[in-house]
Enzyme design. Structure first.
Site, PDB file in Angstrom:
ATOM      1  N   ASN A   1     146.656  61.533   3.727  1.00 32.38           N
ATOM      2  CA  ASN A   1     145.511  60.822   4.314  1.00 32.38           C
ATOM      3  C   ASN A   1     144.658  60.350   3.138  1.00 32.38           C
ATOM      4  OD1 ASN A   1     143.122  60.066   5.475  1.00 32.38           O
ATOM      5  ND2 ASN A   1     142.846  61.937   6.698  1.00 32.38           N
TER       6      ASN A   1
ATOM      7  N   LYS B   1     143.665  63.588   1.241  1.00 34.19           N
ATOM      8  CA  LYS B   1     143.968  64.892   1.853  1.00 34.19           C
ATOM      9  C   LYS B   1     145.468  64.961   2.100  1.00 34.19           C
ATOM     10  CE  LYS B   1     139.504  64.919   4.175  1.00 34.19           C
ATOM     11  NZ  LYS B   1     138.801  64.604   5.412  1.00 34.19           N
TER      12      LYS B   1
ATOM     13  N   ARG C   1     148.441  58.577   7.247  1.00 33.97           N
ATOM     14  CA  ARG C   1     147.401  58.016   8.105  1.00 33.97           C
ATOM     15  C   ARG C   1     147.150  56.596   7.612  1.00 33.97           C
ATOM     16  NH1 ARG C   1     141.020  59.469   7.989  1.00 33.97           N
ATOM     17  NH2 ARG C   1     140.374  58.056   9.629  1.00 33.97           N
TER      18      ARG C   1
ATOM     19  N   HIS D   1     139.748  56.326  14.285  1.00 28.85           N
ATOM     20  CA  HIS D   1     139.778  57.794  14.419  1.00 28.85           C
ATOM     21  C   HIS D   1     140.752  58.249  15.511  1.00 28.85           C
ATOM     22  CE1 HIS D   1     135.572  57.759  12.468  1.00 28.85           C
ATOM     23  NE2 HIS D   1     136.431  58.213  11.580  1.00 28.85           N
TER      24      HIS D   1
ATOM     25  N   HIS E   1     133.405  62.197  17.017  1.00 34.20           N
ATOM     26  CA  HIS E   1     133.976  62.501  15.698  1.00 34.20           C
ATOM     27  C   HIS E   1     132.918  62.119  14.674  1.00 34.20           C
ATOM     28  CE1 HIS E   1     137.332  62.618  12.643  1.00 34.20           C
ATOM     29  NE2 HIS E   1     136.389  61.942  11.992  1.00 34.20           N
TER      30      HIS E   1
ATOM     31  N   GLY F   1     132.044  62.574  11.048  1.00 35.85           N
ATOM     32  CA  GLY F   1     132.337  62.927   9.654  1.00 35.85           C
ATOM     33  C   GLY F   1     131.591  61.960   8.757  1.00 35.85           C
ATOM     34  N   ASN F   2     132.138  61.668   7.569  1.00 37.20           N
ATOM     35  CA  ASN F   2     131.538  60.601   6.760  1.00 37.20           C
ATOM     36  C   ASN F   2     131.607  59.289   7.524  1.00 37.20           C
ATOM     37  OD1 ASN F   2     130.572  61.747   4.328  1.00 37.20           O
ATOM     38  ND2 ASN F   2     132.696  62.204   3.769  1.00 37.20           N
ATOM     39  N   GLY F   3     132.799  59.002   8.059  1.00 38.43           N
ATOM     40  CA  GLY F   3     132.919  57.948   9.063  1.00 38.43           C
ATOM     41  C   GLY F   3     132.654  58.607  10.408  1.00 38.43           C
TER      42      GLY F   3
ATOM     43  N   ARG G   1     127.843  53.733   6.040  1.00 41.86           N
ATOM     44  CA  ARG G   1     127.999  52.504   6.829  1.00 41.86           C
ATOM     45  C   ARG G   1     126.873  52.381   7.850  1.00 41.86           C
ATOM     46  NH1 ARG G   1     134.092  53.690   8.486  1.00 41.86           N
ATOM     47  NH2 ARG G   1     133.994  55.388   6.981  1.00 41.86           N
TER      48      ARG G   1
ATOM     49  N   MET H   1     125.185  64.772   4.969  1.00 47.40           N
ATOM     50  CA  MET H   1     124.262  65.321   5.966  1.00 47.40           C
ATOM     51  C   MET H   1     123.692  66.672   5.535  1.00 47.40           C
ATOM     52  SD  MET H   1     122.728  64.831   8.774  1.00 47.40           S
ATOM     53  CE  MET H   1     123.514  63.671   9.892  1.00 47.40           C
TER      54      MET H   1
ATOM     55  N   ILE I   1     130.357  66.909  10.316  1.00 49.15           N
ATOM     56  CA  ILE I   1     129.022  67.078  10.889  1.00 49.15           C
ATOM     57  C   ILE I   1     129.121  67.679  12.287  1.00 49.15           C
ATOM     58  CG2 ILE I   1     126.964  65.826  11.669  1.00 49.15           C
ATOM     59  CD1 ILE I   1     127.560  63.763   9.398  1.00 49.15           C
TER      60      ILE I   1
ATOM     61  N   ASN J   1     129.925  71.408  12.039  1.00 48.43           N
ATOM     62  CA  ASN J   1     129.081  72.310  11.242  1.00 48.43           C
ATOM     63  C   ASN J   1     127.583  72.168  11.402  1.00 48.43           C
ATOM     64  OD1 ASN J   1     131.225  73.642   9.606  1.00 48.43           O
ATOM     65  ND2 ASN J   1     131.615  71.517   9.022  1.00 48.43           N
TER      66      ASN J   1
ATOM     67  N   GLU K   1     144.043  66.020  12.161  1.00 51.05           N
ATOM     68  CA  GLU K   1     144.799  64.763  12.168  1.00 51.05           C
ATOM     69  C   GLU K   1     146.188  64.972  11.557  1.00 51.05           C
ATOM     70  OE1 GLU K   1     141.331  63.582  10.213  1.00 51.05           O
ATOM     71  OE2 GLU K   1     141.060  61.759  11.399  1.00 51.05           O
TER      72      GLU K   1
HETATM   73  P1  ADP Z   1     135.477  62.728   6.153  1.00 47.18           P
HETATM   74  O1  ADP Z   1     135.124  61.680   7.158  1.00 47.18           O
HETATM   75  O2  ADP Z   1     135.380  62.254   4.733  1.00 47.18           O
HETATM   76  O3  ADP Z   1     136.733  63.504   6.465  1.00 47.18           O
HETATM   77  P2  ADP Z   1     134.118  65.174   6.921  1.00 47.18           P
HETATM   78  O4  ADP Z   1     134.684  65.211   8.292  1.00 47.18           O
HETATM   79  O5  ADP Z   1     134.543  66.216   5.964  1.00 47.18           O
HETATM   80  O6  ADP Z   1     134.253  63.754   6.248  1.00 47.18           O
HETATM   81  O7  ADP Z   1     132.512  65.247   7.077  1.00 47.18           O
HETATM   82  C1  ADP Z   1     131.674  65.185   5.970  1.00 47.18           C
HETATM   83  C2  ADP Z   1     130.251  65.341   6.443  1.00 47.18           C
HETATM   84  O8  ADP Z   1     130.105  66.628   7.074  1.00 47.18           O
HETATM   85  C3  ADP Z   1     129.230  65.274   5.319  1.00 47.18           C
HETATM   86  O9  ADP Z   1     128.106  64.492   5.698  1.00 47.18           O
HETATM   87  C4  ADP Z   1     128.809  66.736   5.185  1.00 47.18           C
HETATM   88  O10 ADP Z   1     127.504  66.902   4.693  1.00 47.18           O
HETATM   89  C5  ADP Z   1     128.876  67.188   6.628  1.00 47.18           C
HETATM   90  N1  ADP Z   1     128.851  68.636   6.701  1.00 47.18           N
HETATM   91  C6  ADP Z   1     129.814  69.502   6.321  1.00 47.18           C
HETATM   92  N2  ADP Z   1     129.382  70.788   6.477  1.00 47.18           N
HETATM   93  C7  ADP Z   1     128.106  70.702   6.938  1.00 47.18           C
HETATM   94  C8  ADP Z   1     127.103  71.664   7.306  1.00 47.18           C
HETATM   95  N3  ADP Z   1     127.332  72.975   7.221  1.00 47.18           N
HETATM   96  N4  ADP Z   1     125.921  71.199   7.776  1.00 47.18           N
HETATM   97  C9  ADP Z   1     125.678  69.882   7.876  1.00 47.18           C
HETATM   98  N5  ADP Z   1     126.576  68.928   7.550  1.00 47.18           N
HETATM   99  C10 ADP Z   1     127.780  69.333   7.097  1.00 47.18           C
END
Ligand code: ADP
Length: 408
Positions: free
Chosen positions: A9, A16, A94, A182, A209, A211-213, A242, A285, A330, A333, A380
């Protein structure tokens, strides 16, 4: 099928990977890992099935100027040593954009690579890296079977209305439609949801979903009926960098009144907006949650406000809501973001158990909540590995499917 399955990925700032045994079904990877921080200070980490860290060896000190293709090549050399002579059987990638041609996973050929190349402008941040990983594997082992699994694929079940922009028909006919992304993550959720909520999984579900995206998908019968991302992965939710949904008039203003060219606007919208642009602090985040800066607070508030608004906008496609699932970095977590989104959705009957939310429990809604609210890790890689198994065992499934919207 013989030989292990490697999933790759390759994103804009990370690569990854996971290695799975060929046996079916096996959701747990033998090895997982990533190279993170590409473009800055790349760092390699990997662990085995038990979570024990594996030695990075020559990947311990990575050259910050290395291209994605070079990093994949180094990773493949490292893997060869780890697998100690055990052959790889197949590599599954991916690939973010499958356009109108590719819905199902497909075995990669030169002709297919050429076609995927034409989709680069539709996913400029992701598609080039996905394709460079394919090239790196082909250079390493030209005979190794490679397949592409598309993030757009899961959304092919949508009604035509959910895919159309209100643009002149000629543009829709040539493919300027909403594709959605996604899809591998949503596919995984569609598979595991029955284990968590039984028959409700086939009801009206929204998966967030985050995440960063970030995007959301409305599902019924565990199939996509609507989603927040569109023609590109820029639409919908506010993301790390974005902007998400934007009045297209802003783009005209940037062009006409600010004198920006297309490349500058692309950088602004894809890399300098979202959490980073609004906070001026970080795209991360967790960093924003730990920051005292008022702009960081405002970025978080805007993120949650827009996420709740987007979610509410997806409800009409379902006619109500039975379950809401949070996933990705996000979503899995950040209890603070989940609470902020759910607080704005109380009118849907959503009630959150604060204690369960605080510890990222699987179920975070109360017993009296009208909607089940869940926190589930996405996988994924497991979906890509399954596609590899299917393709290796059923060669007839290799033909690309032309774009057909079932309800069109
Ligand atoms: P990607 O889309 O690159 O796979 P991820 O799914 O790993 O990204 O998500 C990354 C995001 O998750 C970042 O903004 C990171 O700060 C946030 N994140 C990870 N752990 C925590 C946490 N404990 N509290 C708040 N945000 C978190």
């Amino acid at each position: 099928m013989t030989g292990d399955i490697l999933t790759l990925n390759a994103g804009s700032s990370s690569i990854k990977f996971a290695v799975f045994a060929p046996e079916h079904p096996d959701k747990t990877a033998r090895i997982t890992g990533k190279i993170a921080g590409i473009g800055g200070a790349p760092v390699f980490t990997a662990q085995d099935r038990t979570g024990t860290a594996l030695p990075a060896g020559p990947l311990d000190a990575l050259d910050p100027s290395s291209s994605h293709e070079n990093l994949v090549a180094l990773l493949l050399e490292w893997l060869e040593q780890q697998l100690a002579g055990q052959p790889l059987g197949i590599v599954g990638h991916r690939v973010v954009h499958g356009g109108r041609t590719f819905g199902q996973p497909v075995r990669i050929t030169d002709a297919i690579l050429d076609e995927l190349e034409t989709l680069v402008p539709l996913a400029p941040l992701h598609q080039p890296h996905n394709l460079s990983a394919i090239h790196a594997v082909a250079n390493w082992r030209p005979d190794l079977t490679q397949i592409a699994c598309f993030d757009t694929g899961f959304h092919r079940t949508q009604h035509r209305l959910a895919t159309l922009f209100a643009l002149p028909r000629a543009l829709s006919d040539e493919g300027v439609i909403r594709y959605g992304f996604h899809g591998l993550s949503y596919d995984y959720m569609a598979r595991v949801l029955p284990e968590q909520i039984g028959a409700k999984a086939d009801g009206r579900v929204i998966v967030a979903h985050l995440g960063n995206g970030a995007s959301m998908c409305a599902m019924q019968n565990r199939k996509s009926v609507a989603t927040s991302m569109g023609f590109t992965a820029l639409d919908g939710l506010m993301m790390g960098r974005r902007c998400g949904a934007l009045d297209p008039g802003v783009v005209l203003y940037l062009l006409q009144s600010k004198g920006m060219d297309a490349a500058q606007i692309e950088t602004l919208l894809y890399k300098n907006s979202g959490l980073l642009g609004v906070s001026g602090v970080s795209n991360n985040m967790k960093v924003l949650e730990d920051s005292d800066a008022p702009t960081a607070r405002e970025a978080i508030d805007l993120y949650a406000y827009r996420a709740a608004s987007t979610l509410a906008g997806l409800v009409p496609a379902l006619g109500g809501l039975d379950a809401l699932v949070f996933t990705a970095g996000i979503g899995e977590n950040s209890s603070c973001i989940r609470r902020a989104i759910c607080d704005r959705l109380q009118w849907l009957g959503i009630k959150i158990d604060a204690g369960a939310n605080d510890v990222n429990a699987i179920k975070i809604s109360t017993e009296t909540s009208a909607v089940d609210v869940l926190v589930l890790p996405t996988n994924e890689e497991a979906v890509i590995a399954d596609a590899c198994r299917t393709l290796m065992n059923a060669p007839s499934a290799q033909t690309p499917q032309p774009h057909e919207s079932p309800d069109s």
